[in-house]
Each structure stands twice: as C-alpha cells, then as structure tokens.
Design a protein around this motif. Structure first.
Motif, PDB file in Angstrom:
ATOM      1  N   GLU A  25      19.342   3.676   2.533  1.00 53.68           N
ATOM      2  CA  GLU A  25      18.760   2.933   1.407  1.00 53.68           C
ATOM      3  C   GLU A  25      17.337   2.471   1.641  1.00 53.68           C
ATOM      4  O   GLU A  25      16.637   2.140   0.709  1.00 53.68           O
ATOM      5  N   ARG A  26      16.927   2.368   2.915  1.00 52.03           N
ATOM      6  CA  ARG A  26      15.624   1.757   3.198  1.00 52.03           C
ATOM      7  C   ARG A  26      14.708   2.739   3.923  1.00 52.03           C
ATOM      8  O   ARG A  26      15.098   3.867   4.204  1.00 52.03           O
ATOM      9  N   ASP A  27      13.515   2.261   4.246  1.00 57.15           N
ATOM     10  CA  ASP A  27      12.535   3.102   4.935  1.00 57.15           C
ATOM     11  C   ASP A  27      12.739   2.964   6.450  1.00 57.15           C
ATOM     12  O   ASP A  27      11.976   2.277   7.126  1.00 57.15           O
ATOM     13  N   TYR A  28      13.773   3.595   6.960  1.00 54.37           N
ATOM     14  CA  TYR A  28      14.123   3.430   8.371  1.00 54.37           C
ATOM     15  C   TYR A  28      13.104   4.055   9.300  1.00 54.37           C
ATOM     16  O   TYR A  28      12.732   3.476  10.324  1.00 54.37           O
ATOM     17  N   THR A 199       7.015  -2.217   5.758  1.00 52.88           N
ATOM     18  CA  THR A 199       6.461  -0.882   5.471  1.00 52.88           C
ATOM     19  C   THR A 199       6.098  -0.707   3.996  1.00 52.88           C
ATOM     20  O   THR A 199       5.246   0.106   3.671  1.00 52.88           O
ATOM     21  N   ALA A 200       6.734  -1.486   3.093  1.00 53.92           N
ATOM     22  CA  ALA A 200       6.421  -1.329   1.674  1.00 53.92           C
ATOM     23  C   ALA A 200       4.975  -1.723   1.363  1.00 53.92           C
ATOM     24  O   ALA A 200       4.397  -1.277   0.382  1.00 53.92           O
ATOM     25  N   TYR A 201       4.389  -2.581   2.237  1.00 60.29           N
ATOM     26  CA  TYR A 201       2.991  -2.971   2.029  1.00 60.29           C
ATOM     27  C   TYR A 201       2.048  -1.789   2.226  1.00 60.29           C
ATOM     28  O   TYR A 201       0.907  -1.814   1.781  1.00 60.29           O
ATOM     29  N   ASP A 202       2.541  -0.779   2.937  1.00 57.16           N
ATOM     30  CA  ASP A 202       1.667   0.362   3.209  1.00 57.16           C
ATOM     31  C   ASP A 202       1.444   1.199   1.961  1.00 57.16           C
ATOM     32  O   ASP A 202       0.617   2.092   1.950  1.00 57.16           O
ATOM     33  N   HIS A 203       2.251   0.925   0.914  1.00 51.69           N
ATOM     34  CA  HIS A 203       2.113   1.710  -0.309  1.00 51.69           C
ATOM     35  C   HIS A 203       1.346   0.891  -1.344  1.00 51.69           C
ATOM     36  O   HIS A 203       1.624  -0.263  -1.565  1.00 51.69           O
ATOM     37  N   SER A 204       0.408   1.527  -1.990  1.00 56.51           N
ATOM     38  CA  SER A 204      -0.318   0.884  -3.079  1.00 56.51           C
ATOM     39  C   SER A 204       0.699   0.536  -4.182  1.00 56.51           C
ATOM     40  O   SER A 204       1.669   1.255  -4.338  1.00 56.51           O
ATOM     41  N   PRO A 205       0.549  -0.553  -4.951  1.00 52.27           N
ATOM     42  CA  PRO A 205      -0.587  -1.452  -5.012  1.00 52.27           C
ATOM     43  C   PRO A 205      -0.472  -2.666  -4.068  1.00 52.27           C
ATOM     44  O   PRO A 205      -1.387  -3.483  -4.027  1.00 52.27           O
ATOM     45  N   PHE A 206       0.593  -2.768  -3.297  1.00 55.12           N
ATOM     46  CA  PHE A 206       0.809  -3.998  -2.541  1.00 55.12           C
ATOM     47  C   PHE A 206      -0.143  -4.143  -1.371  1.00 55.12           C
ATOM     48  O   PHE A 206      -0.413  -5.235  -0.920  1.00 55.12           O
ATOM     49  N   LYS A 207      -0.640  -3.011  -0.899  1.00 54.43           N
ATOM     50  CA  LYS A 207      -1.560  -3.063   0.227  1.00 54.43           C
ATOM     51  C   LYS A 207      -2.837  -3.810  -0.173  1.00 54.43           C
ATOM     52  O   LYS A 207      -3.359  -4.617   0.573  1.00 54.43           O
ATOM     53  N   ILE A 208      -3.295  -3.530  -1.407  1.00 51.81           N
ATOM     54  CA  ILE A 208      -4.564  -4.137  -1.804  1.00 51.81           C
ATOM     55  C   ILE A 208      -4.372  -5.461  -2.543  1.00 51.81           C
ATOM     56  O   ILE A 208      -5.296  -6.236  -2.668  1.00 51.81           O
ATOM     57  N   MET A 209      -3.146  -5.689  -3.064  1.00 50.11           N
ATOM     58  CA  MET A 209      -2.908  -6.951  -3.778  1.00 50.11           C
ATOM     59  C   MET A 209      -1.640  -7.620  -3.251  1.00 50.11           C
ATOM     60  O   MET A 209      -0.605  -7.620  -3.908  1.00 50.11           O
ATOM     61  N   LEU A 231      10.232   2.121  -3.895  1.00 49.08           N
ATOM     62  CA  LEU A 231      10.177   1.123  -2.816  1.00 49.08           C
ATOM     63  C   LEU A 231      11.466   0.308  -2.831  1.00 49.08           C
ATOM     64  O   LEU A 231      12.190   0.299  -3.812  1.00 49.08           O
ATOM     65  N   ASP A 232      11.724  -0.395  -1.748  1.00 47.33           N
ATOM     66  CA  ASP A 232      12.885  -1.263  -1.683  1.00 47.33           C
ATOM     67  C   ASP A 232      12.366  -2.657  -1.338  1.00 47.33           C
ATOM     68  O   ASP A 232      11.553  -2.784  -0.418  1.00 47.33           O
TER      69      ASP A 232
END
Ligand SMILES: C[S@@+](CC[C@H](N)C(=O)[O-])C[C@H]1O[C@@H](n2cnc3c(N)ncnc32)[C@H](O)[C@@H]1O
Length: 245
Positions: A25-28, A199-209, A231-232
């Motif tokens: 289920e997650r980004d293992y 790891t979800a922060y590595d994906h836009s838009p969360f990385k920049i905001m 994302l999860d």
C-alpha cells in the motif's frame, strides 16, 4: 475496526512466483532507500519491531549479518516464515510476540532497531490490532525498553491529521510533531538525531509547498486528491534516526 487478514497481507509487498516483491500500500522502496542513505547495514545486526509482511527485514537481510523481525500477528509471521524458506535466507528470525517491556528486555543488543509506524498504535484504543494488547503496557515504558536495545533507532509514527480512526487517540502528538518526537522519543539519549522527510514530499506539489501537507490530508476531498495523485498520506511521515554515538 479490526483489519482483515486480506488487508494485512496486502499492506506490505508480497513475493511473486517470479521471486520479486510486488504491490503493497505504501512507498516501501522509497522509505527503504531513504534509510539506507544514512545507515550502513553491511554486517549489521538489525531488529525490526512490528515487521508486518517483512519487506524491510527481507530487504535488509541481503546486507545485514542477522535480522530479528518481531510482530504480534501470528498469521503474518507464518506467511513470513514461508517466504523466508522460499528465499532460502537463514539470517532472519521471525518472532511472534507483543512488544512489552519484559519481552524487549529479554532481547540481546542490536546495531540498528527499526520501529516504523507502530508507536501510534500504543495510544490508539480503536482496536485496530486486536491480536495484541498494545494498551496493556505504557507506550513510554515500551519506548524506554526499545531505546535500551540498540545504537541506532529508526523511528516513524502516524500523524494526528491523517484521517484514520486512530487519529483522535493520538492528540498528545498534535502541534509540532517533529519537536514532540525529538524531545519525547529521543530526548537526551542520542548524540545526534536526523529527520528525513517522508517520501511523499519528494513528489510535486508538496516539495515546493510543504504547508499543503497539513491542509490537504485534513479533509476527505484532500485525501481523495492525494490518492488520485498516487500518493499515500502515510508516506508524509518523517523518518527520524537517532545515533547514540
Ligand atoms: C502499520 S504496520 C507497520 C509495518 C512496518 N513496520 C512498516 O512500517 O511498514 C504495524 C505493525 O505493527 C504490529 N503491531 C502493532 N502493535 C504491536 C504490538 N503491541 N506488539 C507487536 N506488534 C505490534 C502490527 O501487527 C503491524 O504488523
């Protein structure tokens, strides 16, 4: 709400007929990569507390000298023992046990202890894991016993704004969670604590905001949007690593 064995088996990636780990289920892979960037597991003795389907244990056993993987879920541990046979690994041991101070004190010393996404369940009274009684011991006594075991502690916990049933039980961690973890979990016992963003922060838009991280998952439409982005919410959890020396 108790989680069915079907969902529990789907939580971690599973070993396919072709001998590779798939699904989950997650980004293992992403979580493992982050941890491996700062810890050298070569020849290490590793303790994986709350190992679930064993993804971290199986992956680290390729480098580590020995991995001890503990979980109270007997059905998952039986499945893990079968997977271990299939992989022909002889440096992993799966123990079925509830994490209590007395059990933890009976363990030998390890170089690295993984305690990932388990701690919040000690505060939860919603009975998610009815095969063990997490509330029978104080979460803080369990934590102190864990801290006495290893030189490096890898810690990740649920956030109170993820929208799950247990979130209302962990309000003591609301506010500045990162500070709470650093002071309450690690305290003065570690010379150095590193915090790696989920790891979800590595994906836009969360990385920049990064402020969207709090706003979006806090309501059901936000959570739907996150799901649509692939994302999860759980992969926003920071991973904290304490080094005793
Ligand atoms: C959310 S999963 C996390 C799995 C894995 N550590 C990860 O981060 O991917 C939590 C696991 O901890 C186990 N667990 C929860 N409370 C426990 C306890 N008190 N004693 C032993 N295992 C427990 C559950 O059975 C479950 O497999």
């Amino acid at each position: 709400m108790v989680i069915s064995i079907a969902s529990r088996k789907m939580y971690h990636p599973h070993l396919t007929e072709d001998g590779v780990f798939q699904g989950g289920e997650r980004d293992y892979e992403g979580r493992l990569r982050k941890i491996e960037q700062v810890i050298d597991f070569n020849g290490a003795r590793v303790l994986d507390l709350g190992c679930s389907g064993g993804f971290f244990s199986f992956s680290l056993a390729k480098k580590a000298a020995f991995v001890c993987a503990v979980d109270a879920d007997e059905e998952l541990q039986n499945q893990n023992r079968i997977t271990k046979e299939r992989l022909g690994l002889n440096n992993i041991e799966f123990l079925t046990a509830t994490l209590t101070p007395s059990f933890l004190k009976s363990l030998p010393q390890f170089d690295v202890v993984l305690f990932l996404s388990v701690f919040h369940h000690f505060f939860a009274t919603s009975g998610t894991y009815d095969w063990c009684d997490s509330n029978s011991s104080s979460a803080y006594e369990v934590l102190e016993a864990i801290k006495a075991i290893g030189n490096v502690l890898v810690f990740e916990t649920g956030h109170p704004d993820e929208g799950f049933e247990w979130c209302q039980d962990i309000q003591q961690t609301s506010g500045e969670l990162r500070e709470w973890v650093r002071q309450t979990v690690f305290g003065d016992s570690y010379a150095r604590v590193l915090t790696l963003r989920g790891t979800a922060y590595d994906h836009s838009p969360f990385k920049i905001m990064p402020f969207l991280r709090r706003l979006i998952p806090a309501n059901k439409y936000g959570r739907k949007a996150i799901k649509m982005l692939g994302l999860d919410v759980r992969d926003f959890r920071d991973i904290h690593i304490g080094f005793r020396f």
